[in-house]
Design a protein around this motif. Structure first.
Motif, PDB file in Angstrom:
ATOM      1  N   ASN A 181       0.823  -1.219   0.000  1.00 36.20           N
ATOM      2  CA  ASN A 181       0.000   0.000   0.000  1.00 36.20           C
ATOM      3  C   ASN A 181       0.855   1.265   0.000  1.00 36.20           C
ATOM      4  N   LEU A 182       1.960   1.254   0.763  1.00 36.03           N
ATOM      5  CA  LEU A 182       2.820   2.431   0.765  1.00 36.03           C
ATOM      6  C   LEU A 182       3.500   2.640  -0.580  1.00 36.03           C
ATOM      7  N   LEU A 183       3.842   1.548  -1.264  1.00 36.13           N
ATOM      8  CA  LEU A 183       4.432   1.698  -2.596  1.00 36.13           C
ATOM      9  C   LEU A 183       3.410   2.223  -3.604  1.00 36.13           C
ATOM     10  N   ALA A 184       2.152   1.849  -3.422  1.00 37.26           N
ATOM     11  CA  ALA A 184       1.105   2.313  -4.356  1.00 37.26           C
ATOM     12  C   ALA A 184       0.622   3.720  -4.040  1.00 37.26           C
ATOM     13  N   THR A 185       0.949   4.261  -2.863  1.00 39.30           N
ATOM     14  CA  THR A 185       0.511   5.610  -2.491  1.00 39.30           C
ATOM     15  C   THR A 185       1.525   6.629  -2.993  1.00 39.30           C
ATOM     16  N   ASP A 186       1.022   7.729  -3.596  1.00 36.02           N
ATOM     17  CA  ASP A 186       1.949   8.754  -4.074  1.00 36.02           C
ATOM     18  C   ASP A 186       2.485   9.583  -2.916  1.00 36.02           C
ATOM     19  N   ASP A 187       3.521  10.361  -3.178  1.00 31.40           N
ATOM     20  CA  ASP A 187       4.185  11.132  -2.135  1.00 31.40           C
ATOM     21  C   ASP A 187       3.261  12.178  -1.517  1.00 31.40           C
TER      22      ASP A 187
END
Length: 425
Positions: free
Chosen positions: A217-223
C-alpha cells in the motif's frame, strides 16, 4: 688430592708421593687410579723401595666390564669438558676442580643407552604472566550507586503513565494483522518517531493504519498522499522519501518483511542504530543492544553512569553496554524514556521531586534559580538591560510549562499551515 667433576660420574685421581727419609731407600712415586692403570715413576736404583710400596698398596683387581664402563665415562667427561679461550683461561686457572662441564645438546649415537640417559635434560623456561596487568584487563567498572538509583527510577515509573507507555512503538501496530505486517508497522513507527513527540507519532500511525500500512500500500501511495497521512511529524518530507525507498527494498530483498539483524536494518534508508535495536527487541523479541535516544543519552550523563561524558547517543550506547548487565538492556530504554518525559526533563528538570536528588551529581544544577516575587524584601529592581534578557527566558519557560501540562495539544502557526501538503481534489 685432585678431584675432577663431570656430568655423569665423579672420577677420583689419587696422587700420592712418598719420600723415604731412611738412607736405605730412595725416592719413589706411584700413581694409583680406579681404572686399574699404575704408572710408576721409580728409578731403576729404587727397586727395593718400589717392592715395599707395591706390597703396601695392593689394588684389587677390577673386572673387565667395570673397566670398560669407566673408560667410556672418562672419554665422555673429556668430550663434555668445555674449551676455554685465552680470555677465560686466566680466570678459571687454578679453579679447575670447581668448574662444571656442560653436556652437549645433541646425542652421540656411539654411546650406550645407559650413558645417554644420564645426560642432563634441557630445562623448559616458562614465563609467569604479570598478574597486575591481567587484573587490570578484567577490571569491571560500574557506577558506584547505580543499583539504588535504578530502583528509585523504577519506583517513580511504577504508574506507567508516561507518553511512551501508551503511545510508544509497542502500542502503534495492529495486533490483528499478520506477523510480517506487524513487524513492518513497528519499523514505520520507529522511523516516524525521530525528532517527533510520541503523541504526534501515534496520531500519524493511526492514519496510516486506516489507510493500510503495508509494504504494497505504501508503494502504491503517491508522495503527496503519504505526506498528508504522516503530517505533522518532524521532517515529514524527508521521511516520505525514506518510507518509499525502504518499502521498495523490503519488497525486493525480503519479500515484504523486515530484516532480522541489526546489520540488515541499518542498511534501510532512515533507520539508525537506535531504531534497529528497538526493532529487534519489539518486532523480533531479540535483545541485540540498548536503544539509546535523546532521553537515555541525557539521563545517563546526568546520573554519572558513564566513565566520561559522551557526545552522541551512539557513544552512550557503547559505554552503557560495557558495564550494564544484559538482562537490563531491554528494560532500560522505556524506563529512562518515561523518566525523561516526566521528571528529568531536558529543560528545567524536576529535581525537587526526584528520589535521586541526593545521589545524582547533576541535581539542582541544570535548573535555573527561581527569582523572588516583586515586592519581596530580597528582590531587587533589575536594570533595563536585565529585563530585556530575562523576559524572553520567562516567555520560553511559560511555553515549556504549557507544553508539559498539555503535551497532546499541538498548535499550528499560520506559516506552518501554508506549508501543509495540498489535498488532492
Amino acid at each position: 688430592m685432585l678431584c675432577v667433576r663431570c656430568s655423569t660420574r665423579v672420577c677420583y685421581v689419587v696422587v700420592q708421593c712418598f719420600k723415604m727419609t731412611s738412607p736405605y731407600f730412595l725416592q719413589s712415586h706411584s700413581i694409583i687410579t680406579r681404572s686399574g692403570n699404575q704408572n710408576a715413576g721409580c728409578t731403576p736404583e729404587a727397586s727395593l723401595g718400589s717392592k715395599l710400596t707395591n706390597r703396601r698398596r695392593k689394588v684389587d683387581t677390577v673386572s673387565s666390564v667395570t673397566v670398560k664402563v669407566e673408560e667410556e665415562e672418562a672419554r665422555v667427561s673429556e668430550q663434555n669438558r668445555p674449551t676455554l679461550d685465552h680470555s677465560s683461561a686466566g680466570s678459571c686457572h687454578g679453579a679447575l676442580p670447581h668448574c662444571t662441564a656442560h653436556p652437549k645438546a645433541e646425542t652421540d649415537p656411539a654411546l650406550p643407552l645407559s650413558l645417554q640417559g644420564r645426560r642432563r635434560r634441557q630445562l623448559k623456561v616458562e614465563y609467569e604472566e604479570n598478574k597486575d596487568v591481567k587484573a587490570l584487563k578484567k577490571e569491571h567498572w560500574e557506577p558506584p550507586d547505580w543499583k539504588r538509583q535504578l530502583g528509585y527510577i523504577r519506583e517513580m515509573r511504577s504508574a506507567r503513565n508516561a507518553p511512551v507507555d501508551n503511545m510508544g512503538a509497542e502500542k502503534c501496530y495492529d495486533t490483528q494483522a499478520s506477523a510480517h505486517v506487524r513487524r513492518f508497522q513497528v519499523l514505520v513507527s520507529l522511523m516516524l518517531s525521530s525528532q517527533t513527540r510520541d503523541q504526534v507519532t501515534a496520531a500519524a500511525m493511526q492514519k496510516l493504519r486506516a489507510h493500510g500500512c503495508t509494504v504494497a500500500n505504501l508503494l502504491a501511495t503517491d508522495d503527496q498522499k503519504l505526506g498528508e497521512l504522516i503530517y505533522p511529524v518532524g521532517f515529514w518530507r524527508t521521511k516520505v522519501k525514506f518510507l518509499k525507498r525502504t518499502s521498495a527494498m523490503l519488497q525486493e530483498e525480503y519479500g515484504g518483511d523486515i530484516p532480522d539483524s541489526v546489520e540488515g536494518l541499518v542498511r534501510l534508508p532512515g533507520v539508525g542504530p537506535k531504531m534497529a535495536h528497538l526493532a529487534m527487541d519489539i518486532a523480533w523479541d531479540k535483545v541485540s543492544g540498548i536503544g539509546v535516544d535523546t532521553h537515555v543519552h541525557r539521563i545517563s550523563n546526568r546520573l554519572g553512569w558513564l566513565k566520561t561524558l559522551t557526545k552522541n547517543p551512539e557513544e552512550t550506547r557503547k559505554a552503557l553496554e560495557e558495564w550494564l548487565p544484559r538482562e537490563l538492556w531491554s528494560e532500560i530504554n522505556w524506563l529512562l524514556v518515561g523518566f525523561g518525559q516526566q521528571v528529568c526533563l531536558p529543560v528545567n528538570p524536576l529535581c525537587s521531586v526526584c528520589l535521586n536528588q541526593h545521589s545524582c551529581p547533576s541535581a539542582h544544577k541544570n535548573s535555573p534559580t527561581k527569582r523572588p516575587k516583586a515586592g519581596h524584601p530580597r528582590s531587587t529592581c533589575p536594570s533595563s538591560s536585565s529585563k530585556a534578557k530575562t523576559e524572553p527566558e520567562q516567555e520560553s519557560s511559560v511555553k515549556d510549562e504549557r507544553t508539559k501540562v498539555e503535551p497532546w495539544q499541538t498548535t499550528v502557526s499560520p506559516s506552518t499551515q501554508r506549508r501543509r501538503p495540498k489535498k488532492q481534489s
